[in-house]
Write a protein that holds these residues in place. Structure first.
Motif, PDB file in Angstrom:
ATOM      1  N   LYS A 144       0.825  -1.212   0.000  1.00 17.72           N
ATOM      2  CA  LYS A 144       0.000   0.000   0.000  1.00 17.72           C
ATOM      3  C   LYS A 144       0.860   1.263   0.000  1.00 17.72           C
ATOM      4  O   LYS A 144       0.465   2.290  -0.518  1.00 17.72           O
ATOM      5  N   GLU A 145       2.065   1.167   0.585  1.00 17.47           N
ATOM      6  CA  GLU A 145       2.967   2.326   0.563  1.00 17.47           C
ATOM      7  C   GLU A 145       3.408   2.643  -0.858  1.00 17.47           C
ATOM      8  O   GLU A 145       3.581   3.794  -1.222  1.00 17.47           O
ATOM      9  N   ILE A 146       3.626   1.590  -1.660  1.00 19.36           N
ATOM     10  CA  ILE A 146       4.192   1.834  -2.996  1.00 19.36           C
ATOM     11  C   ILE A 146       3.143   1.681  -4.111  1.00 19.36           C
ATOM     12  O   ILE A 146       3.442   1.873  -5.274  1.00 19.36           O
ATOM     13  N   GLY A 147       1.901   1.351  -3.702  1.00 20.96           N
ATOM     14  CA  GLY A 147       0.846   1.027  -4.673  1.00 20.96           C
ATOM     15  C   GLY A 147       0.666   2.045  -5.790  1.00 20.96           C
ATOM     16  O   GLY A 147       0.476   1.683  -6.952  1.00 20.96           O
ATOM     17  N   ASN A 148       0.755   3.336  -5.439  1.00 20.58           N
ATOM     18  CA  ASN A 148       0.526   4.359  -6.465  1.00 20.58           C
ATOM     19  C   ASN A 148       1.695   4.492  -7.428  1.00 20.58           C
ATOM     20  O   ASN A 148       1.546   5.041  -8.516  1.00 20.58           O
ATOM     21  N   LYS A 149       2.865   3.989  -7.010  1.00 17.17           N
ATOM     22  CA  LYS A 149       4.073   4.279  -7.796  1.00 17.17           C
ATOM     23  C   LYS A 149       4.504   3.151  -8.727  1.00 17.17           C
ATOM     24  O   LYS A 149       5.327   3.357  -9.597  1.00 17.17           O
ATOM     25  N   VAL A 150       3.975   1.941  -8.516  1.00 18.21           N
ATOM     26  CA  VAL A 150       4.512   0.813  -9.291  1.00 18.21           C
ATOM     27  C   VAL A 150       3.507   0.320 -10.338  1.00 18.21           C
ATOM     28  O   VAL A 150       2.337   0.675 -10.303  1.00 18.21           O
ATOM     29  N   ARG A 151       4.013  -0.527 -11.241  1.00 20.11           N
ATOM     30  CA  ARG A 151       3.153  -1.090 -12.287  1.00 20.11           C
ATOM     31  C   ARG A 151       2.234  -2.164 -11.719  1.00 20.11           C
ATOM     32  O   ARG A 151       2.611  -2.886 -10.788  1.00 20.11           O
ATOM     33  N   GLY A 152       1.055  -2.290 -12.309  1.00 18.25           N
ATOM     34  CA  GLY A 152       0.161  -3.383 -11.933  1.00 18.25           C
ATOM     35  C   GLY A 152       0.856  -4.709 -12.215  1.00 18.25           C
ATOM     36  O   GLY A 152       1.547  -4.841 -13.225  1.00 18.25           O
ATOM     37  N   GLY A 153       0.681  -5.668 -11.322  1.00 23.49           N
ATOM     38  CA  GLY A 153       1.328  -6.969 -11.515  1.00 23.49           C
ATOM     39  C   GLY A 153       2.530  -7.149 -10.605  1.00 23.49           C
ATOM     40  O   GLY A 153       3.073  -8.249 -10.487  1.00 23.49           O
ATOM     41  N   THR A 154       2.948  -6.044  -9.939  1.00 16.56           N
ATOM     42  CA  THR A 154       4.109  -6.124  -9.038  1.00 16.56           C
ATOM     43  C   THR A 154       3.770  -6.999  -7.825  1.00 16.56           C
ATOM     44  O   THR A 154       2.689  -6.895  -7.247  1.00 16.56           O
ATOM     45  N   LEU A 155       4.727  -7.850  -7.483  1.00 17.09           N
ATOM     46  CA  LEU A 155       4.514  -8.790  -6.384  1.00 17.09           C
ATOM     47  C   LEU A 155       5.526  -8.499  -5.274  1.00 17.09           C
ATOM     48  O   LEU A 155       6.718  -8.373  -5.543  1.00 17.09           O
ATOM     49  N   ILE A 156       5.029  -8.371  -4.043  1.00 12.40           N
ATOM     50  CA  ILE A 156       5.909  -8.165  -2.892  1.00 12.40           C
ATOM     51  C   ILE A 156       5.953  -9.483  -2.120  1.00 12.40           C
ATOM     52  O   ILE A 156       4.900 -10.034  -1.789  1.00 12.40           O
ATOM     53  N   ILE A 157       7.161  -9.983  -1.857  1.00 12.67           N
ATOM     54  CA  ILE A 157       7.267 -11.251  -1.134  1.00 12.67           C
ATOM     55  C   ILE A 157       8.241 -11.061   0.030  1.00 12.67           C
ATOM     56  O   ILE A 157       9.269 -10.401  -0.125  1.00 12.67           O
ATOM     57  N   SER A 158       7.909 -11.620   1.180  1.00 12.78           N
ATOM     58  CA  SER A 158       8.875 -11.571   2.286  1.00 12.78           C
ATOM     59  C   SER A 158       9.027 -12.954   2.910  1.00 12.78           C
ATOM     60  O   SER A 158       8.067 -13.711   3.003  1.00 12.78           O
ATOM     61  N   GLU A 159      10.245 -13.264   3.324  1.00 17.34           N
ATOM     62  CA  GLU A 159      10.485 -14.558   3.982  1.00 17.34           C
ATOM     63  C   GLU A 159       9.782 -14.608   5.330  1.00 17.34           C
ATOM     64  O   GLU A 159       9.391 -15.667   5.804  1.00 17.34           O
ATOM     65  N   GLN A 160       9.663 -13.419   5.958  1.00 15.40           N
ATOM     66  CA  GLN A 160       9.073 -13.354   7.292  1.00 15.40           C
ATOM     67  C   GLN A 160       8.254 -12.075   7.400  1.00 15.40           C
ATOM     68  O   GLN A 160       8.590 -11.074   6.782  1.00 15.40           O
ATOM     69  N   GLN A 161       7.154 -12.125   8.171  1.00 15.42           N
ATOM     70  CA  GLN A 161       6.423 -10.900   8.480  1.00 15.42           C
ATOM     71  C   GLN A 161       6.358 -10.772   9.995  1.00 15.42           C
ATOM     72  O   GLN A 161       6.063 -11.740  10.689  1.00 15.42           O
ATOM     73  N   THR A 162       6.637  -9.553  10.482  1.00 17.34           N
ATOM     74  CA  THR A 162       6.568  -9.371  11.938  1.00 17.34           C
ATOM     75  C   THR A 162       5.186  -8.876  12.357  1.00 17.34           C
ATOM     76  O   THR A 162       4.812  -8.954  13.517  1.00 17.34           O
ATOM     77  N   LYS A 163       4.425  -8.350  11.385  1.00 14.36           N
ATOM     78  CA  LYS A 163       3.057  -7.894  11.704  1.00 14.36           C
ATOM     79  C   LYS A 163       2.092  -8.376  10.636  1.00 14.36           C
ATOM     80  O   LYS A 163       1.298  -7.595  10.093  1.00 14.36           O
ATOM     81  N   GLY A 164       2.172  -9.666  10.284  1.00 12.82           N
ATOM     82  CA  GLY A 164       1.276 -10.226   9.276  1.00 12.82           C
ATOM     83  C   GLY A 164      -0.174 -10.028   9.709  1.00 12.82           C
ATOM     84  O   GLY A 164      -0.502 -10.181  10.880  1.00 12.82           O
ATOM     85  N   LYS A 165      -1.022  -9.655   8.738  1.00 11.40           N
ATOM     86  CA  LYS A 165      -2.405  -9.314   9.086  1.00 11.40           C
ATOM     87  C   LYS A 165      -3.405 -10.262   8.452  1.00 11.40           C
ATOM     88  O   LYS A 165      -3.244 -10.684   7.312  1.00 11.40           O
ATOM     89  N   GLY A 166      -4.476 -10.534   9.196  1.00  7.87           N
ATOM     90  CA  GLY A 166      -5.639 -11.186   8.619  1.00  7.87           C
ATOM     91  C   GLY A 166      -6.720 -10.127   8.449  1.00  7.87           C
ATOM     92  O   GLY A 166      -6.426  -8.930   8.454  1.00  7.87           O
ATOM     93  N   ARG A 167      -7.973 -10.564   8.303  1.00 13.24           N
ATOM     94  CA  ARG A 167      -9.044  -9.582   8.183  1.00 13.24           C
ATOM     95  C   ARG A 167      -9.413  -9.031   9.558  1.00 13.24           C
ATOM     96  O   ARG A 167      -9.075  -9.624  10.576  1.00 13.24           O
ATOM     97  N   LEU A 168     -10.104  -7.893   9.569  1.00 15.58           N
ATOM     98  CA  LEU A 168     -10.648  -7.299  10.798  1.00 15.58           C
ATOM     99  C   LEU A 168      -9.633  -7.207  11.937  1.00 15.58           C
ATOM    100  O   LEU A 168      -9.937  -7.495  13.092  1.00 15.58           O
ATOM    101  N   GLY A 169      -8.411  -6.829  11.585  1.00 19.52           N
ATOM    102  CA  GLY A 169      -7.384  -6.602  12.609  1.00 19.52           C
ATOM    103  C   GLY A 169      -6.802  -7.872  13.223  1.00 19.52           C
ATOM    104  O   GLY A 169      -6.066  -7.801  14.210  1.00 19.52           O
ATOM    105  N   ARG A 170      -7.135  -9.025  12.668  1.00 16.63           N
ATOM    106  CA  ARG A 170      -6.560 -10.260  13.220  1.00 16.63           C
ATOM    107  C   ARG A 170      -5.109 -10.396  12.770  1.00 16.63           C
ATOM    108  O   ARG A 170      -4.696  -9.764  11.804  1.00 16.63           O
ATOM    109  N   SER A 171      -4.373 -11.274  13.450  1.00 15.95           N
ATOM    110  CA  SER A 171      -2.972 -11.404  13.039  1.00 15.95           C
ATOM    111  C   SER A 171      -2.770 -12.677  12.217  1.00 15.95           C
ATOM    112  O   SER A 171      -3.553 -13.633  12.311  1.00 15.95           O
TER     113      SER A 171
END
Ligand code: BT5
Length: 318
Positions: free
Chosen positions: A97-124
């Motif tokens: 969402k930080e870079i959404g306006n600046k990059v081309r459609g189709g860009t994929l962000i991947i991380s080996e680890q997430q420290t604040k991975g989110k589910g829906r409605l504020g779940r983790s």
């Protein structure tokens, strides 16, 4: 340069490529080549080096989710052609969402680890290092915002197809869970940035458990991973298959308003159609019968009193 070095080695396939040739082709010194090779080895590339012959990949580097591994020869037009790969990040959706306006459609962000991975409605969302595929796809369709939620189904159907191509049969628990042997193996979180009549971009976050064997107590009973169910499949292959399948269904939906292909997959692989399920909404739980998913992607249910209703969002528990 790092990318050029790895591409040159990938291009030479089973043949060796000498340090001299690499240094000539890429215009850098042999010491610089050697430094890059060492850095790539630390990342996990198994690069063989033989005196007087040069370098080659000892084995297919199929478990590294780098741009070279996934985008290389990927037969898509734009999905997955640009990949941003992190070792660790808060949440790939938040970064997208930080870079959404600046990059081309189709860009994929991947991380080996997430420290604040989110589910829906504020779940983790539990996202330990190397345990799974934690990724977010940025797309920029020219559609009215109300058409965006259907893309969660497009993503779910693409995961079903991708895993099926690799020999794993999974089910979709409407709207955003993928189920293997009655347990959750994958969750989808779609987020939208839009104005009243125009989508700026959509982020489709996908978490797939691949190697996890021990889940935390709170999800132990309901979560599983591919390894836990006996499937050893390369993460890079799954991401590649997902990109291919998603692009097909996505183009169909956006360009031709074709929902049928996605709906067909969602219906055939539904974990809820024809079953008694609980619908949970606003802290209320009601036992109903699931009948179908309609052309808008909404769930059709029959209440105990015989009333037929259309559900647009919410939680289904089996
Ligand atoms: C989801 O939410 O299922 C959406 C998950 C999306 C995760 C991806 S990972 C990449 C991208 N970046 C992000 O930050 N998120 C996306 P929901 O339906 O609300 O389910 C969340 C619930 O699933 C939690 O409350 C737990 O009960 C359970 N859960 C948490 N981690 C899990 C895991 N690794 N595997 C299975 N279930 C999990």
């Amino acid at each position: 340069m790092r990318e050029k070095v790895i591409r040159a080695i990938l291009d030479s396939g089973e043949n060796f490529i000498s340090g001299e040739q690499l240094s000539k082709e890429l215009g850098i010194s042999r010491t610089a080549i050697w430094k890059h090779i060492n850095a790539l080895r630390e990342e996990g590339y198994n690069i063989e080096s033989v005196n007087k012959k040069g370098y080659r990949l000892a084995e297919k580097p199929d478990d590294i989710l780098s741009s070279e591994n996934i985008s290389y020869n990927l037969p898509t037009e734009f999905i997955g052609k640009k990949i941003v790969h992190f070792d660790t990040i808060g949440s790939t959706n938040d970064y997208a969402k930080e870079i959404g306006n600046k990059v081309r459609g189709g860009t994929l962000i991947i991380s080996e680890q997430q420290t604040k991975g989110k589910g829906r409605l504020g779940r983790s969302w539990k996202s330990k290092s190397g345990d799974g595929i934690w990724m977010s796809l940025i797309i920029k369709p020219k559609i009215d915002p109300y058409k965006a939620p259907f893309l969660t189904l497009v993503a779910g159907a693409s995961i079903v197809e991708a895993l099926s191509n690799l020999g794993v049969d999974v089910l979709i628990k409407w709207p955003n869970d993928i189920i293997l042997n009655n347990k959750k193996i994958c969750g989808i979180l779609t987020e939208l940035s839009a104005e009243m009549e125009r989508v700026n971009y959509i982020v489709i976050g996908i978490g797939i458990n691949i190697k996890t064997l021990d889940f935390p107590n709170e999800i132990k009973e309901k979560a599983t991973s591919l390894y836990k169910e006996g499937y050893k499949i390369s993460r890079a292959d799954i991401v590649r298959q997902f990109c291919i399948e998603f692009e097909k269904l996505y183009k169909g939906y956006i360009l031709d308003d074709d929902k049928e292909n996605t709906l067909d997959i969602c219906r055939k692989h539904s974990a809820v159609i024809g079953k008694q399920v609980y619908i949970v909404k606003n802290n209320k739980k009601e036992l109903v019968k699931c009948i179908d998913i309609n052309e808008n992607g909404n769930l059709i249910i029959k209440e105990n009193n015989g009333d037929i209703k259309e559900i647009m969002s919410g939680e289904v528990s089996i």
